[in-house]
Each structure stands twice: as structure tokens, then as C-alpha cells.
Motif scaffolding. Sequence first.
Motif, short mmCIF file in Angstrom:
data_model
loop_
_atom_site.label_atom_id
_atom_site.label_comp_id
_atom_site.label_asym_id
_atom_site.label_seq_id
_atom_site.Cartn_x
_atom_site.Cartn_y
_atom_site.Cartn_z
N MET A 1 -10.82 -65.79 20.23
CA MET A 1 -10.97 -65.13 21.52
C MET A 1 -10.29 -65.95 22.61
SD MET A 1 -14.50 -63.78 23.25
CE MET A 1 -14.76 -65.21 24.26
N THR A 2 -9.50 -65.29 23.45
CA THR A 2 -8.85 -66.01 24.54
C THR A 2 -9.69 -65.84 25.81
OG1 THR A 2 -7.56 -64.09 25.23
CG2 THR A 2 -6.59 -65.50 23.55
N ASP A 3 -9.36 -66.61 26.83
CA ASP A 3 -10.11 -66.53 28.07
C ASP A 3 -9.99 -65.18 28.75
OD1 ASP A 3 -11.10 -68.99 27.78
OD2 ASP A 3 -9.72 -70.01 29.15
N SER A 4 -8.90 -64.46 28.44
CA SER A 4 -8.68 -63.17 29.11
C SER A 4 -9.34 -62.01 28.37
CB SER A 4 -7.19 -62.90 29.26
OG SER A 4 -6.61 -62.85 27.98
N THR A 5 -9.97 -62.30 27.22
CA THR A 5 -10.64 -61.24 26.47
C THR A 5 -11.77 -60.64 27.30
OG1 THR A 5 -10.19 -62.42 24.42
CG2 THR A 5 -11.83 -60.67 24.31
N GLN A 6 -11.75 -59.31 27.43
CA GLN A 6 -12.82 -58.65 28.18
C GLN A 6 -13.81 -58.00 27.22
OE1 GLN A 6 -11.35 -56.71 32.08
NE2 GLN A 6 -9.72 -56.31 30.62
N PHE A 7 -15.00 -57.77 27.75
CA PHE A 7 -16.03 -57.04 27.00
C PHE A 7 -16.30 -55.73 27.72
CE2 PHE A 7 -16.52 -61.38 25.72
CZ PHE A 7 -16.88 -61.31 24.39
N TRP A 8 -16.36 -54.66 26.95
CA TRP A 8 -16.64 -53.33 27.48
C TRP A 8 -17.85 -52.78 26.76
CZ3 TRP A 8 -13.17 -51.76 31.24
CH2 TRP A 8 -11.97 -52.48 31.30
N SER A 9 -18.56 -51.86 27.40
CA SER A 9 -19.59 -51.15 26.67
C SER A 9 -19.30 -49.66 26.72
CB SER A 9 -20.98 -51.45 27.24
OG SER A 9 -21.95 -50.77 26.47
N VAL A 10 -19.59 -48.98 25.62
CA VAL A 10 -19.44 -47.53 25.53
C VAL A 10 -20.80 -46.96 25.15
CG1 VAL A 10 -18.58 -45.77 23.93
CG2 VAL A 10 -16.96 -47.33 25.04
N VAL A 11 -21.25 -45.96 25.90
CA VAL A 11 -22.57 -45.38 25.66
C VAL A 11 -22.43 -43.87 25.39
CG1 VAL A 11 -24.86 -44.93 26.64
CG2 VAL A 11 -23.70 -47.10 27.11
N PRO A 12 -22.54 -43.45 24.14
CA PRO A 12 -22.55 -42.02 23.87
C PRO A 12 -23.87 -41.41 24.37
CG PRO A 12 -22.85 -43.24 21.81
CD PRO A 12 -22.67 -44.27 22.90
N ALA A 13 -23.76 -40.47 25.32
CA ALA A 13 -24.97 -39.87 25.93
C ALA A 13 -24.77 -38.37 26.08
CB ALA A 13 -25.25 -40.53 27.29
N ALA A 14 -24.11 -37.78 25.10
CA ALA A 14 -23.78 -36.36 25.20
C ALA A 14 -24.47 -35.52 24.12
CB ALA A 14 -22.27 -36.16 25.13
N GLY A 15 -25.50 -36.09 23.51
CA GLY A 15 -26.24 -35.33 22.49
C GLY A 15 -27.23 -34.37 23.13
N VAL A 16 -27.72 -33.42 22.35
CA VAL A 16 -28.67 -32.43 22.88
C VAL A 16 -30.12 -32.79 22.56
CG1 VAL A 16 -27.03 -30.52 22.91
CG2 VAL A 16 -28.41 -30.93 20.85
N GLY A 17 -30.31 -33.73 21.64
CA GLY A 17 -31.68 -34.16 21.32
C GLY A 17 -32.50 -33.09 20.63
N LYS A 18 -31.90 -32.49 19.61
CA LYS A 18 -32.57 -31.38 18.90
C LYS A 18 -33.93 -31.79 18.32
CE LYS A 18 -31.21 -27.91 15.53
NZ LYS A 18 -30.67 -27.95 14.17
N ARG A 19 -33.98 -32.97 17.70
CA ARG A 19 -35.22 -33.39 17.04
C ARG A 19 -36.34 -33.71 18.02
NH1 ARG A 19 -32.28 -37.74 13.29
NH2 ARG A 19 -30.88 -37.63 15.10
N MET A 20 -35.99 -33.94 19.27
CA MET A 20 -37.01 -34.25 20.28
C MET A 20 -37.71 -32.98 20.76
SD MET A 20 -38.55 -36.57 21.93
CE MET A 20 -37.59 -38.04 21.71
#
Length: 231
Positions: A1-20
Motif C-alpha cells: 500500500m502506498t501513502d496515496s492509497t485511498q479507502f472508499w466504502s460502498v453501501v448497497p441500500a436498494a433492496g426491498v426487504g421482502k423477508r422483513m
Amino acid sequence: MTDSTQFWSVVPAAGVGKRMQADRPKQYLEVSGKTVLEHTLTRLLQAEVFTSVAVAISTDDPFWPRLAVAGQAGIVRAAGGKERADSVLSALGAIRAQASDDDWVLVHDAARPCITVSDIALLIDSLKNDAVGGILALSSHDTLKNVEGRNIVGTLDRAHIWRALTPQMFRYGLLKQALEQTQGNPAVTDEASAVELMGLQPKIVEGRPDNIKVTRPEDLALAQFYLEQQQ
Ligand code: CTP
Ligand code: MG
């Protein structure tokens, strides 16, 4: 890893929640004074490692714009997709202009509001110098059976069985390529499975058992209990 390496987060939040079986997608149900999605995003922001958090939201979602966190710095909205993997790919597209192929991306389910800052840090510290990446996982306490119909046809060797949690941490370029190559493949139910299909072996990092995925109605009370315990 270099000093310029960035960290990102991805959050899938497009489900319908059928089982709920609720009147709205489960990420918008309230626990401990906030929606599940707000808890999740708050924890990711508290980690203070991500350049931004890209959240995949259905295009016709009326709930997202009402959340205070929607307008917060460090949050990027992307369009949701048909399957979870499509939502993740869409969110990767939303950060494409700023991300490098070698940057790390931590994909985390919107439906896991009890993720702790300490588990995020543990995953990053364990894998930031790894060639492939990996996931938070839990060993199984129960004996596991292989069943056909209602008949037990074998007992699995528990030593080799782990339950896949999120975040799942892979480099931007590898993750995008893996998801693009496996698009439409029903066997791809998490990021690791797409990377595995490229012939690679992601690592597991043992996570906390309270990082549950809110899936069924009874999970809401459990999430509330864990969130309050963690205070
Ligand atoms: N997800 C997504 N896009 C989809 C499907 C799911 O972003 N097309 C997200 C969900 O919002 C959730 C995560 O992926 O945060 C894990 O999926 P899951 O727990 O299965 O949620 P749902 O698909 O909403 O629930 P269900 O399967 O019960 O319908
Ligand atoms: Mg689902």
C-alpha cells in the motif's frame, strides 16, 4: 500500500426487504431513534477512513431524501440495481472519477447497522497489505448438516465453514472487474464469490457476532439490543 492509497466504502441500500414484510424497505425501519440505514452510515463515517461512502439507492426511493445523512459531506448517492451486485457496480461507477484501481473498497450491507468502528479498523489493518483482500466472517457454532429433501446425507466439517459478513474489502479495479465478469451469475451473492470465480482466494478476518444482518422481523429487536449494548 502506498501513502496515496485511498479507502472508499460502498453501501448497497436498494433492496426491498421482502423477508422483513414491513410497509417500507427494512433499511428505513427505525431502531433506537434512527433508521437502520442512518445507523449504518453513521458508523462508517465514524471510522474516519473513507474518502467517501457511495450509497446505492433505488431511483424511485421516497425515503432517502428525508434523511439528514443524505446531504452530509462524504456521502455520494448512486442508483440502485436489479440485484445486490448491480447496486454495488453502480456505486463503484459513482466514485470512478476519483478512485484508483489500487484503492481499497469496503462494501457493507445497509442492513448491518451494528458494524463497529473497531471491526472496520481490524479488517483494514489485517488486509491493507494483502494481494487479494477479504471479508469479515464468523465461524459456525452449530453442527452443520448436508440435507436432501428432509434427509441428512452428511455432516460438514465445521472447521472449514465460515459465515460471510460485511464489510468485504477488495481493490477497486479487481472488484469492478470481478463483478462485471460475473454479472447475472446467481452464484454471486457477495463480492468475495465474484472474486473467487476469478480463481483468487480472499482471506477471512474473524468479526464480531453482533454484526448481524437485519433480515426478518425478529432481527429488529436484536439489532436494537446490540446497538444499545455498544453505546
Ligand atoms: N440490495 C441492493 N440492491 C438490490 C438488492 C439488495 O442494494 N437489488 C442491498 C439491500 O438493501 C441490503 C443488502 O443488499 O442492504 C443485502 O441484501 P438483503 O439483506 O437480501 O436485503 P433485501 O434484498 O432488501 O431483502 P430481501 O432479500 O428479504 O428482499
Ligand atoms: Mg435480498
